[in-house]
Design a protein around this motif. Structure first.
Motif, PDB file in Angstrom:
ATOM      1  N   TYR A  28     109.287 135.023 -30.654  1.00  0.00           N
ATOM      2  CA  TYR A  28     109.855 135.532 -29.407  1.00  0.00           C
ATOM      3  C   TYR A  28     108.915 136.522 -28.715  1.00  0.00           C
ATOM      4  CZ  TYR A  28     111.349 138.381 -33.365  1.00  0.00           C
ATOM      5  OH  TYR A  28     111.378 139.061 -34.550  1.00  0.00           O
ATOM      6  N   ASN A  29     107.611 136.374 -28.976  1.00  0.00           N
ATOM      7  CA  ASN A  29     106.684 137.269 -28.269  1.00  0.00           C
ATOM      8  C   ASN A  29     106.512 136.876 -26.806  1.00  0.00           C
ATOM      9  OD1 ASN A  29     105.242 134.970 -28.889  1.00  0.00           O
ATOM     10  ND2 ASN A  29     103.609 136.021 -30.008  1.00  0.00           N
ATOM     11  N   LEU A  34     106.639 139.949 -21.767  1.00  0.00           N
ATOM     12  CA  LEU A  34     107.164 140.189 -20.425  1.00  0.00           C
ATOM     13  C   LEU A  34     107.746 141.588 -20.310  1.00  0.00           C
ATOM     14  CD1 LEU A  34     107.899 139.153 -17.604  1.00  0.00           C
ATOM     15  CD2 LEU A  34     110.016 138.228 -18.582  1.00  0.00           C
ATOM     16  N   ALA A  35     108.565 141.989 -21.295  1.00  0.00           N
ATOM     17  CA  ALA A  35     109.164 143.318 -21.267  1.00  0.00           C
ATOM     18  C   ALA A  35     108.111 144.415 -21.391  1.00  0.00           C
ATOM     19  CB  ALA A  35     110.198 143.449 -22.382  1.00  0.00           C
ATOM     20  N   ALA A  36     107.089 144.181 -22.213  1.00  0.00           N
ATOM     21  CA  ALA A  36     106.021 145.171 -22.351  1.00  0.00           C
ATOM     22  C   ALA A  36     105.265 145.342 -21.045  1.00  0.00           C
ATOM     23  CB  ALA A  36     105.062 144.740 -23.463  1.00  0.00           C
ATOM     24  N   THR A  73     113.925 147.236 -20.494  1.00  0.00           N
ATOM     25  CA  THR A  73     112.702 146.808 -21.186  1.00  0.00           C
ATOM     26  C   THR A  73     112.606 147.423 -22.577  1.00  0.00           C
ATOM     27  OG1 THR A  73     111.477 148.582 -20.057  1.00  0.00           O
ATOM     28  CG2 THR A  73     111.422 146.395 -19.049  1.00  0.00           C
ATOM     29  N   GLY A  74     113.123 148.630 -22.734  1.00  0.00           N
ATOM     30  CA  GLY A  74     113.071 149.291 -24.034  1.00  0.00           C
ATOM     31  C   GLY A  74     113.955 148.634 -25.065  1.00  0.00           C
ATOM     32  N   PHE A 242     101.060 136.969 -18.804  1.00  0.00           N
ATOM     33  CA  PHE A 242     100.794 136.262 -20.062  1.00  0.00           C
ATOM     34  C   PHE A 242     102.103 135.855 -20.731  1.00  0.00           C
ATOM     35  CE2 PHE A 242      99.594 136.249 -24.649  1.00  0.00           C
ATOM     36  CZ  PHE A 242      98.669 135.221 -24.590  1.00  0.00           C
ATOM     37  N   GLY A 243     103.100 136.743 -20.687  1.00  0.00           N
ATOM     38  CA  GLY A 243     104.412 136.406 -21.225  1.00  0.00           C
ATOM     39  C   GLY A 243     105.050 135.266 -20.468  1.00  0.00           C
TER      40      GLY A 243
END
Length: 258
Positions: A28-29, A34-36, A73-74, A242-243
């Motif tokens: 699930y990276n 995306l969140a990072a 996002t956290g 990239f996500g």
């Protein structure tokens, strides 16, 4: 080794059913990246508003909006990063190192974002209303900035490991990214450079915080803040895109190898 030899291979990847047992290797990276990326951009934009206020601009710091953005996002990064850190799901497929590279860094960033979200929700208006919001924010973040700087050093170590061991190579069964499988150094340089960019911003962060808390960088925010803002915006945009790419390429990889 197999390689993609046509445009159709590039778009669809090579089929090899049974190559990966996905039931034993949850991945699930995609949403983690995306969140990072979005989280980095939000932090950079928040810093920019504080710096603009320090430079005398009439800027309304949207503390509640940032609290919500940091929380969304956290939470995603904390939950996925914690699971990856504690269970090492990628070890089953021979990618144990990815649990450290992606899981532990995501857990750390997610934790920082959740703390920032809670603080902005509870104390954001008070902070924004201070005579010198940038200095007040710097005083508040001094202790935690040391951890951020430590994460920067950790990202430098990840950068070095990626280059030395030529990590991150996508197999030809993965669409798009798998095209570069015969040249493992390509993705190693790409992702290592990305980690370095984000790490450099993190490494500079405590320096900027301590300088600002001493009043040395209040007037214009200082060149350090400008560098950090751009490093995290650039790094965040690339990580986010990239996500997004991985949402397609990883789905294709699963379809080709399940």
């Amino acid at each position: 080794m197999d390689r993609q030899d046509s445009f159709e291979d590039f778009i669809k990847g090579l089929e090899e059913p049974g190559l990966v047992n996905w039931a034993d290797m949850p991945t699930y990276n995609t949403v983690m990246a995306l969140a990072a990326g979005v989280g980095l951009i939000l932090v950079a934009l928040a810093i920019r508003e504080f710096v603009q206020r320090a430079a005398g601009h009439e800027v309304v710091i949207n503390t509640n909006g940032y609290a919500a953005g940091f929380a969304v996002t956290g939470i995603i990064q904390f939950v996925t990063g914690l699971h990856m850190t504690l269970t090492w799901p990628l070890a089953a497929g021979g990618f144990a190192f990815d649990n450290i590279i992606f899981g532990e860094t995501t857990l750390a960033f997610g934790t920082l974002l959740l703390i920032a979200a809670f603080f902005m929700w509870k104390k954001g208006d008070e902070l924004a209303g201070a005579p010198s919001p940038l200095v007040a924010a710097a005083h508040t973040t001094k202790p935690i900035s040391i951890f951020v700087g430590g994460l920067g050093l950790a990202l430098f170590a990840i950068t070095l490991a990626g280059l030395v061991y030529q990590l991150y190579t996508a197999p030809p069964q993965e669409p798009i990214s798998g095209f570069f499988a015969p040249w493992p150094m390509f993705e190693a340089i790409f992702l290592s450079a990305l980690f370095f960019i984000v790490g450099l911003g993190a490494f500079l962060f405590p320096i900027a915080v301590y300088r600002t808390s001493g009043g040395k960088a209040e007037a214009q925010g200082g060149g350090l803040w400008t560098a950090i803002i751009w490093l995290w915006i650039v790094g965040g945009v690339i990580f986010g895109l990239f996500g997004v790419l991985n949402f397609y390429s990883h789905i294709g990889f699963i379809v080709n190898t399940q």
